[in-house]
Write a protein that holds these residues in place. Structure first.
Motif, PDB file in Angstrom:
ATOM      1  N   LEU A 133       0.828  -1.205   0.000  1.00 59.52           N
ATOM      2  CA  LEU A 133       0.000   0.000   0.000  1.00 59.52           C
ATOM      3  C   LEU A 133       0.862   1.254   0.000  1.00 59.52           C
ATOM      4  O   LEU A 133       0.585   2.217  -0.723  1.00 59.52           O
ATOM      5  CB  LEU A 133      -0.924  -0.007   1.221  1.00 59.52           C
ATOM      6  CG  LEU A 133      -2.011  -1.082   1.243  1.00 59.52           C
ATOM      7  CD1 LEU A 133      -2.664  -1.155   2.617  1.00 59.52           C
ATOM      8  CD2 LEU A 133      -3.067  -0.823   0.173  1.00 59.52           C
ATOM      9  N   GLN A 134       1.914   1.246   0.795  1.00 54.84           N
ATOM     10  CA  GLN A 134       2.826   2.389   0.844  1.00 54.84           C
ATOM     11  C   GLN A 134       3.496   2.627  -0.501  1.00 54.84           C
ATOM     12  O   GLN A 134       3.828   3.766  -0.847  1.00 54.84           O
ATOM     13  CB  GLN A 134       3.874   2.161   1.930  1.00 54.84           C
ATOM     14  CG  GLN A 134       3.306   2.204   3.345  1.00 54.84           C
ATOM     15  CD  GLN A 134       4.218   1.572   4.370  1.00 54.84           C
ATOM     16  OE1 GLN A 134       5.369   1.219   4.073  1.00 54.84           O
ATOM     17  NE2 GLN A 134       3.724   1.399   5.592  1.00 54.84           N
ATOM     18  N   ALA A 135       3.666   1.534  -1.261  1.00 59.71           N
ATOM     19  CA  ALA A 135       4.306   1.636  -2.576  1.00 59.71           C
ATOM     20  C   ALA A 135       3.310   1.938  -3.686  1.00 59.71           C
ATOM     21  O   ALA A 135       3.677   1.946  -4.859  1.00 59.71           O
ATOM     22  CB  ALA A 135       5.059   0.340  -2.887  1.00 59.71           C
ATOM     23  N   GLY A 136       2.049   2.167  -3.339  1.00 61.14           N
ATOM     24  CA  GLY A 136       1.080   2.633  -4.319  1.00 61.14           C
ATOM     25  C   GLY A 136       0.056   1.639  -4.795  1.00 61.14           C
ATOM     26  O   GLY A 136      -0.745   1.956  -5.683  1.00 61.14           O
ATOM     27  N   LEU A 137       0.018   0.440  -4.241  1.00 60.22           N
ATOM     28  CA  LEU A 137      -0.992  -0.520  -4.663  1.00 60.22           C
ATOM     29  C   LEU A 137      -2.385   0.047  -4.430  1.00 60.22           C
ATOM     30  O   LEU A 137      -2.717   0.472  -3.322  1.00 60.22           O
ATOM     31  CB  LEU A 137      -0.846  -1.831  -3.880  1.00 60.22           C
ATOM     32  CG  LEU A 137      -1.809  -2.939  -4.341  1.00 60.22           C
ATOM     33  CD1 LEU A 137      -1.030  -4.164  -4.789  1.00 60.22           C
ATOM     34  CD2 LEU A 137      -2.724  -3.338  -3.190  1.00 60.22           C
ATOM     35  N   GLY A 138      -3.174   0.127  -5.482  1.00 54.47           N
ATOM     36  CA  GLY A 138      -4.529   0.663  -5.391  1.00 54.47           C
ATOM     37  C   GLY A 138      -4.638   2.159  -5.529  1.00 54.47           C
ATOM     38  O   GLY A 138      -5.751   2.688  -5.526  1.00 54.47           O
ATOM     39  N   SER A 139      -3.521   2.864  -5.688  1.00 52.30           N
ATOM     40  CA  SER A 139      -3.573   4.325  -5.757  1.00 52.30           C
ATOM     41  C   SER A 139      -3.830   4.853  -7.158  1.00 52.30           C
ATOM     42  O   SER A 139      -4.380   5.944  -7.325  1.00 52.30           O
ATOM     43  CB  SER A 139      -2.263   4.926  -5.222  1.00 52.30           C
ATOM     44  OG  SER A 139      -1.168   4.524  -6.016  1.00 52.30           O
TER      45      SER A 139
END
Length: 258
Positions: A133-139
């Protein structure tokens, strides 16, 4: 590589991390995702077996590998960085790594083993999810996560009790994450019964026919059985499914007392 022609392209353009994927269920999942158009980063402890798996998956165009301990945070960061370095993004995560170093009654399970099981099977899955998530998954588009649980997390076994406890926790972790991460990220789980892999050998070796007779399908599972279910849950075909645990067990849990 595996996968039926009707599903080819289902994951076209997607990038996935599959943990514990040098062999068995994890490799089967990676093969299915690649066959359906994804590029994958696979992880496991041994570089040699990972290199063999990458070759089987078609080489660096389709897969790269990062060796390390799934519960190690530096390893988690390295794998996620590898996904971005090799393919520029991260869309899908499969938390497949699981261990079971202890068999027998819970009253006799060494606490050190219990802690190790929970750390690898549950806490590490949360850590992978946090870092993805921190690496952008879903962003920048829909993201999806599948946790590989077990039917051992749905009922008592008497033999692999602590493993079952960890998988029950993983199932509830799936539910909580799904509740919290929607609508951008879906989180589901699969719960396999006995699948013919090296990891599960102790549960059927030397008596496979006898074990299989308890299954309505009259056979044990194969990695491809689990891979198909995981691919579906990661795909747009499951776009309105989150927080669910799909039991993939050949029907063995249908009987009372199993």
């Amino acid at each position: 590589m595996t996968g039926d022609s009707a599903a080819v392209g289902r994951h076209a353009g997607a990038v996935a991390i599959v943990t514990g994927a040098s062999r068995g269920i994890g490799l089967g999942i990676a093969e299915r995702l690649v066959a359906e158009g994804a590029r994958v980063v696979i992880t496991a402890r041994k570089q040699e077996t990972l290199d063999e798996a990458v070759a089987r998956l078609g080489g660096p165009e389709h897969a790269v590998a990062v060796a390390g301990n799934a519960a190690d945070e530096d390893h988690q960061r390295a794998a996620i960085e590898a996904a971005h370095a090799a393919y520029g993004q991260l869309d899908l995560l499969v938390n497949n790594t699981g261990i079971n170093p202890s068999y027998g009654p819970l009253a006799e399970t060494p606490l050190e083993a219990a802690r190790k099981i929970l750390d690898t099977n549950v806490v590490a899955a949360l850590a992978w999810t946090q870092k993805a998530l921190q690496a952008g998954l879903g962003s920048s588009g829909p993201g999806a996560i599948v946790n590989v649980a077990s039917v051992a997390g749905l009922g008592a076994s008497g033999v692999i009790g602590m493993y079952g406890v960890s998988k029950a926790a993983l199932i509830h972790l799936t539910t909580e994450l799904a509740f919290q991460l929607g609508p951008n990220v879906r989180v589901n789980a699969v719960a396999p019964a006995v699948v013919k892999t090296k990891f599960a050998e102790a549960l059927y070796e030397g008596r496979e026919e006898k074990v299989a007779r308890a299954y309505p399908m009259k056979r044990l599972g194969a990695p491809e059985d689990i891979a198909g279910a995981v691919s579906f849950l990661l795909s747009a075909d499951a776009a309105w499914i989150t927080g669910q645990t799909l039991v993939v067990d050949g029907g063995v849990t249908l009987s009372a007392g199993v």
